[in-house]
Design an enzyme around this catalytic site. Structure first.
Site, PDB file in Angstrom:
ATOM      1  N   ALA A 193      56.554  -0.991  75.083  1.00  0.00           N
ATOM      2  CA  ALA A 193      56.869  -2.134  74.218  1.00  0.00           C
ATOM      3  C   ALA A 193      58.081  -2.902  74.722  1.00  0.00           C
ATOM      4  CB  ALA A 193      57.117  -1.638  72.791  1.00  0.00           C
ATOM      5  N   ASN A 244      49.240 -11.822  73.826  1.00  0.00           N
ATOM      6  CA  ASN A 244      50.244 -12.442  74.682  1.00  0.00           C
ATOM      7  C   ASN A 244      50.721 -13.800  74.176  1.00  0.00           C
ATOM      8  OD1 ASN A 244      50.367 -10.483  76.966  1.00  0.00           O
ATOM      9  ND2 ASN A 244      48.188 -10.979  77.077  1.00  0.00           N
ATOM     10  N   ARG A 246      55.294 -15.737  76.573  1.00  0.00           N
ATOM     11  CA  ARG A 246      54.210 -16.651  76.209  1.00  0.00           C
ATOM     12  C   ARG A 246      54.068 -16.824  74.698  1.00  0.00           C
ATOM     13  NH1 ARG A 246      49.279 -14.429  79.675  1.00  0.00           N
ATOM     14  NH2 ARG A 246      50.592 -12.568  79.784  1.00  0.00           N
ATOM     15  N   ASN A 298      66.737 -15.628  33.561  1.00  0.00           N
ATOM     16  CA  ASN A 298      67.312 -14.346  33.973  1.00  0.00           C
ATOM     17  C   ASN A 298      68.487 -14.475  34.934  1.00  0.00           C
ATOM     18  OD1 ASN A 298      65.308 -15.358  35.800  1.00  0.00           O
ATOM     19  ND2 ASN A 298      65.332 -13.406  36.886  1.00  0.00           N
TER      20      ASN A 298
END
Length: 446
Positions: free
Chosen positions: A8, A225, A14, A367
């Site tokens: 990784a 990619n 790209r 709130n």
């Protein structure tokens, strides 16, 4: 005994993004986490992710029982595997090498590889895929099931590029073989990198045998990619999940317009209408109904609940059994009791609402004061009139009724009527006189 190495460390240029490629999501989960979770589900001895120094280690780990090894310079897949093997120095079993940019991969994709290992316990095994459009994948040069070599696209001849049996980037190789062959890799090629694929030719020169097995699911090995391929992967993943949902007993009126996350859970006989999106963290019980154009995230719908159309359930929304959430209602960090109804044009945040309550159109829990968020509590069987603002913190008791148009700033006791609005004043003929005056002014100007 098998250890997984997940590559990784690629830059992913790209993708044209400031986000590292492997952290781009498919189905609400980073693509590398799809691969990591698959490896973890296979009870690997160890799971090691080889990452670049530019990746945030905590984002990679994200609470998972994995290890991270850093490839300091992007010198190719061969160098990345070397970094991983150095990280598992004393390990002697098989190494399963995976790519971190193939989020569609499943166990069925890999099963033939492990079946082959039972027949050939010492060989190098390569997972291959036969594809109509080989793109820029490496091509396998084979004799029967023997792999003579893998040629990268950049270095392939015109004839070799015509081969459609491609390298899937998945290998099962003994750790000892990797330690012996990785130092022999050369970067003398078109990319100037250390190709892991060259290990096949090196093994052959050493008298070792490499074999390939073809996966029956090549579509699960598409590497991502760029954004186009990312969108294609998302489409395939959604089709997979839609089919599984329908086969598990969920009705999708228009499957192609329904989008799930990786962890969506939906019970039997629930009906999903068109144009519904599930972000991560959604659990839906049995026999619920979700009408068109709803967005749900990190929320729970109990059995028989009905939501939409055009509803937004945000983080922390818990919808009780047979409760109803209608048109243009937004709910966050709020629990609705069983059979409670919020049918139109309301915002409920940081609220606890009991069973069988009725929340009128235009009701808002105020709130947030710009600094803090405060809770609103509404008891069982309470009735909140239309266009009511509940200024938190505030408590509306069981069975209480709030008059329409009220701004409630104090608690309302149970079974009481709460009214908080100015007394109405009617001025006779004021409207007629007003129109007469305006008409006279206009006539003078003309």
């Amino acid at each position: 005994m098998t250890t997984a190495l997940i590559l990784a460390a690629g830059m992913g240029t790209r993708m044209n993004s400031s986000v590292p490629k492997v952290l781009h999501s498919v189905g609400g989960k980073a693509m590398v986490h799809h691969v990591i979770d698959l490896a973890l589900s296979m009870n690997m001895e160890r799971v090691v992710v080889i990452a670049s120094p530019y990746l945030d280690k905590e984002q990679i780990v994200s609470g998972r029982q994995i290890e991270v090894a850093i490839q300091e310079k992007p010198l190719g897949t061969g160098d990345a595997v070397r970094v991983g093997v150095d990280h598992i120095k004393d390990y002697e079993g098989d190494v399963l090498i995976l790519s971190g940019d193939v989020p569609l991969i499943e166990f069925e994709t890999l099963a033939p590889l492990f079946n082959k290992r039972e027949l050939y316990p010492e060989d190098l095994l390569v997972l291959a895929m036969r594809v109509e459009d080989p793109r820029q994948y490496g091509r396998l040069l084979t004799t029967d099931d023997i792999v003579d070599g893998i040629i990268e696209y950049k270095d392939a001849s015109f004839e070799q590029r015509a081969i459609n049996l491609c390298n899937a980037g998945v290998y099962l190789i003994p750790a000892a073989v990797l330690r012996a062959l990785l130092p022999l890799l050369s970067s003398q090629n078109a990319a100037g990198e250390f190709y892991l694929t060259d290990i096949i030719a090196l093994a052959k020169a050493q008298g070792l045998i490499s074999r390939y097995v073809e996966t029956p699911h090549p579509e699960t090995l598409n590497g991502i990619n760029n954004r186009v391929e990312l969108a294609q992967a998302e489409k395939i993943m959604q089709q997979r999940w839609r089919q599984r949902m329908m086969l598990s007993g969920v009705t999708l009126i228009d499957p192609d317009s329904t989008f799930f996350a990786h962890d969506t859970i939906i019970g039997k006989d629930t009906v999903i209408h068109p144009n519904v999106t599930f972000a991560p963290g959604v659990i839906v019980g049995n026999e619920a109904t979700i009408y068109p154009f709803c967005h749900l995230e990190n929320c729970v719908l109990n059995s028989g609940a009905k939501v939409g159309p055009f509803a937004h359930l945000r983080t922390g929304a818990i919808i009780g059994e047979k409760a109803v959430v209608g048109n243009f209602v937004e709910i966050k960090d709020t629990t609705l009791g069983a059979k409670t109804k919020v049918k139109h044009l309301s915002y409920l945040g940081n609220a606890q609402i009991g069973d069988r309550a009725n929340i009128g159109a235009g009701t808002i829990t105020c709130n947030y004061d710009g600094f803090n968020k405060s809770p609103t509590h509404i008891g069982n069987d309470a009735f909140i009139g239309s266009n009511t603002s509940l200024v938190a913190p505030v408590h509306v008791g069981e069975g209480a009724i709030i008059a329409a148009g009220s701004v409630i700033t104090d608690n309302v006791p149970e079974h009481s009527l709460g009214i908080a609005r100015q007394q109405q004043i009617n001025k006779p003929v004021w409207a007629k006189n007003f129109r007469t005056t305006v008409s006279e002014l206009k006539s003078r100007k003309s």
